[in-house]
Write an enzyme that holds these catalytic residues in place. Sequence first.
Site, PDB file in Angstrom:
ATOM      1  N   HIS A  47      48.900  36.283  31.972  1.00  0.00           N
ATOM      2  CA  HIS A  47      47.720  36.293  32.219  1.00  0.00           C
ATOM      3  C   HIS A  47      47.057  34.881  31.719  1.00  0.00           C
ATOM      4  O   HIS A  47      46.667  34.230  32.118  1.00  0.00           O
ATOM      5  CB  HIS A  47      46.895  37.365  32.322  1.00  0.00           C
ATOM      6  CG  HIS A  47      45.081  37.387  32.176  1.00  0.00           C
ATOM      7  ND1 HIS A  47      44.763  36.977  33.554  1.00  0.00           N
ATOM      8  CD2 HIS A  47      44.550  36.767  31.348  1.00  0.00           C
ATOM      9  CE1 HIS A  47      43.679  36.612  32.957  1.00  0.00           C
ATOM     10  NE2 HIS A  47      42.987  36.720  32.051  1.00  0.00           N
ATOM     11  N   HIS A  71      42.315  33.864  24.340  1.00  0.00           N
ATOM     12  CA  HIS A  71      40.937  34.014  25.400  1.00  0.00           C
ATOM     13  C   HIS A  71      40.707  35.738  24.519  1.00  0.00           C
ATOM     14  O   HIS A  71      39.891  36.278  25.168  1.00  0.00           O
ATOM     15  CB  HIS A  71      40.581  33.724  26.603  1.00  0.00           C
ATOM     16  CG  HIS A  71      40.854  34.485  27.512  1.00  0.00           C
ATOM     17  ND1 HIS A  71      42.333  33.850  28.499  1.00  0.00           N
ATOM     18  CD2 HIS A  71      40.627  35.124  28.384  1.00  0.00           C
ATOM     19  CE1 HIS A  71      42.668  34.884  29.530  1.00  0.00           C
ATOM     20  NE2 HIS A  71      41.755  35.542  28.974  1.00  0.00           N
ATOM     21  N   GLU A  75      39.180  40.517  22.239  1.00  0.00           N
ATOM     22  CA  GLU A  75      38.849  41.537  23.170  1.00  0.00           C
ATOM     23  C   GLU A  75      39.119  42.840  22.886  1.00  0.00           C
ATOM     24  O   GLU A  75      39.748  44.389  22.460  1.00  0.00           O
ATOM     25  CB  GLU A  75      38.334  41.000  24.347  1.00  0.00           C
ATOM     26  CG  GLU A  75      37.729  42.177  25.115  1.00  0.00           C
ATOM     27  CD  GLU A  75      36.867  41.909  26.453  1.00  0.00           C
ATOM     28  OE1 GLU A  75      36.871  42.546  27.913  1.00  0.00           O
ATOM     29  OE2 GLU A  75      36.739  40.725  26.537  1.00  0.00           O
ATOM     30  N   ASP A  76      41.133  42.634  23.303  1.00  0.00           N
ATOM     31  CA  ASP A  76      42.150  43.469  23.869  1.00  0.00           C
ATOM     32  C   ASP A  76      43.044  43.841  22.545  1.00  0.00           C
ATOM     33  O   ASP A  76      43.518  44.627  23.129  1.00  0.00           O
ATOM     34  CB  ASP A  76      43.155  43.490  25.414  1.00  0.00           C
ATOM     35  CG  ASP A  76      41.767  42.575  26.044  1.00  0.00           C
ATOM     36  OD1 ASP A  76      41.089  43.651  26.354  1.00  0.00           O
ATOM     37  OD2 ASP A  76      41.666  41.669  26.949  1.00  0.00           O
ATOM     38  N   ASP A 138      39.552  32.537  33.874  1.00  0.00           N
ATOM     39  CA  ASP A 138      40.269  33.406  33.759  1.00  0.00           C
ATOM     40  C   ASP A 138      39.722  33.906  35.264  1.00  0.00           C
ATOM     41  O   ASP A 138      40.364  34.961  35.844  1.00  0.00           O
ATOM     42  CB  ASP A 138      39.558  34.241  32.080  1.00  0.00           C
ATOM     43  CG  ASP A 138      39.193  35.761  32.143  1.00  0.00           C
ATOM     44  OD1 ASP A 138      40.525  35.482  32.757  1.00  0.00           O
ATOM     45  OD2 ASP A 138      38.378  36.242  32.680  1.00  0.00           O
ATOM     46  N   ASP A 258      33.675  21.545  64.126  1.00  0.00           N
ATOM     47  CA  ASP A 258      33.659  20.531  62.710  1.00  0.00           C
ATOM     48  C   ASP A 258      34.422  20.911  61.512  1.00  0.00           C
ATOM     49  O   ASP A 258      34.668  21.383  60.425  1.00  0.00           O
ATOM     50  CB  ASP A 258      32.606  19.936  62.130  1.00  0.00           C
ATOM     51  CG  ASP A 258      32.148  20.953  62.019  1.00  0.00           C
ATOM     52  OD1 ASP A 258      31.435  21.877  62.386  1.00  0.00           O
ATOM     53  OD2 ASP A 258      30.912  20.604  60.656  1.00  0.00           O
TER      54      ASP A 258
END
Length: 718
Positions: A47, A71, A75-76, A138, A258
């Site tokens: 990812h 990134h 957080e993870d 992301d 169009d």
Amino acid sequence: MSLDKLLEDIKSYTKDPDLDLIKRAYYFAKEAHQGQFRVSGEPFVIHPLEVAKIMARLELDVISISAALLHDVVEDTPVTTEELREEFGPEIELLVNGVTKLSKIDFKSKEEHQAESLRKMFIAMAKDIRVILIKLSDRLHNMKTLKFLPKKKQIAKATETLEIYAPLAHRLGISHLKWELEDLCFRYLEEDKYYELAKKIAKNRSQREAYIDKVISSLQGKIVDAEISADIYGRPKHLYSIYQKMIKQDKDFSEIYDLTAIRVIVSSVKECYQVLGIIHELWSPMPGRIKDYVAMPKSNMYQSLHTTVIGPKGEPLEIQIRTWEMHRTAEYGIAAHWRYKEGNKKEEDFQRKISWLRQLLEWQKDLNDAKEFMETLKIDLFEDEVFVFTPKGDVISLPSEATPVDFAYNIHTDIGHTCVGAKVNSKMVPIEYRLQNGDIVEILTTSNSGPSRDWLNFVKTSRAKSKIKRWFKEQRKEETSIKGKEMLESRLKKDGINLKESEKQKKLEEIAKRLGVSDVESLYAGIGYNKFSVSQVVKRLIPPKKKDSPEYELTKLKKKRNVRRNAPNKGIKVKGLDGLLVKISKCCNPVPGDEVSGYITRGRGVSVHRSDCPNLQNLVETEEERIVEVDWYVNQQTSYEVELKIEALNKRSLLNDLTTVVSEAKVNITSINARTTKNRLANINVSLEISSLAHMNDIIKKLEDIDGVLRVDRANPA
């Protein structure tokens, strides 16, 4: 191999890039995410690598791409911001921290969490615009892999993307990210319509391409004759933009001609206008369909000449004309300009281009309510633009349908506050007049005037709304403070409470601090606004008296005439005692299974509250001696009222589906309140009679299984 491809992409547009930093960031992320997998089954590190590739498509710098690779580590994974800073420096730490969600803080609601995360992101954006470029990249990769999530999460994620992130990409001028995000959202939110439209477009593609080739050939010949070098190509319109046009103009697909626009790219601004003249010699322009975004760029930096002509088949044909520099800006937007922050002479130009972000940060400080913040944010991101002029000829960009009042506040807050009228094109107009492209606006002011509350009904910009609200709040604070002081003094006099002024002032300062306001005047204003009750302040102000124990209070309560033997106990036992009148508090509606406490009322038995009820917390602070332990003792068939909040896609059969599920569960509905939002969502509050917490959770599960229902929660205590 994927890392090698990323490195090759970076080398293709950067001279002597620091590839070692990219490699270090990749292997650091790979180790940090070791053992983690996405829902698709892929190793998690895929990812951030794909996000970095999207950043490379935007031709961003090595620092940005390294931050994209890292990134998710804060957080993870167990990695801290301090470790990240030590390993990669403060610049990468700032970018990663700006993207990281507020996942370790408890919020009252999902909406509050979302609002605070977005606030945090915008503040980080103001420090470094690359934060949002990482976040958009992301989100794009998450949308590309959305098929692996459950249907409800797909809808929730696509809705948020369509409301927030696609408009953000538009405001930042990154058109190819915007179109990709919108088409992916369209696919998940309107799946049948998406594939039906894609099928219809594919059906006549060869005929349409042949027609466009013929048009390009005719135009190319005329441009060559004028000795202008130009690239001309057909640009198929994206599915979502076609779908939006069908809805807005109430047209069937067969009436949309169009489907492909033609783009002409030349070397100079002068050649843009020359080509426009050539096009109008070839085909007749449609009145009112010529737009000059070269002389008047959009607020997202977009520049092009647009014209719609009657083409060879007698059908409308859209043509865009721009220079190569304009084309790069149109495709990459702010990403093409972020280097202007490097301190050179273009710094001022860069700051002007992101002035809308500064305004966003300015008004968001006035909005404490998460719901109001989200609604105003969506309005600010979505609005189309209208270009008007000051009497001196300066161009002002405002949202479509903006008024002279919006114009006045855009110029300066004081001009907005003192606005009493307006002239448009030298003629007096009402202040609620909707401005049109090209209007010359002059604001009339007087020093002794102020805004009207009616203005809030027609102004369009969040800046104007926030400034008007703040003006009234400040104007009211003084008079409300006087009112609050009078209310408190009247109550003290009524209760016969006499305190020395110095002692009272000192205690009021302490109370103000405890209640979270800055000073005594703000405390008085809080009383006047009914933010704090007079009783709440008086109970903190008077010296505490010796109070009876809970056991003594219970004994007195049992002797009272209105408490009888075998009184209804609603399945509650008070400290092991029987015969007490018990009532379930309406403010939080506890049910068997909830943690509860009791409050001994004055002569009306024991009221039972959920332990997380704000009213109970207030009682604990002020009358702790009246709080007693209670337990559930359900040995009878008793019903309890509970309120649920339902968020769902607004569809015709929604209420019928909900009531059917409740009816099949043999549950009574005591009340229901439904309202819809602009973005096709329905918010429904329904009160039910249930028997226990387990019963409530079973109902919630059944409601969540209804097609289109996104979220079902128990309502927070009032």
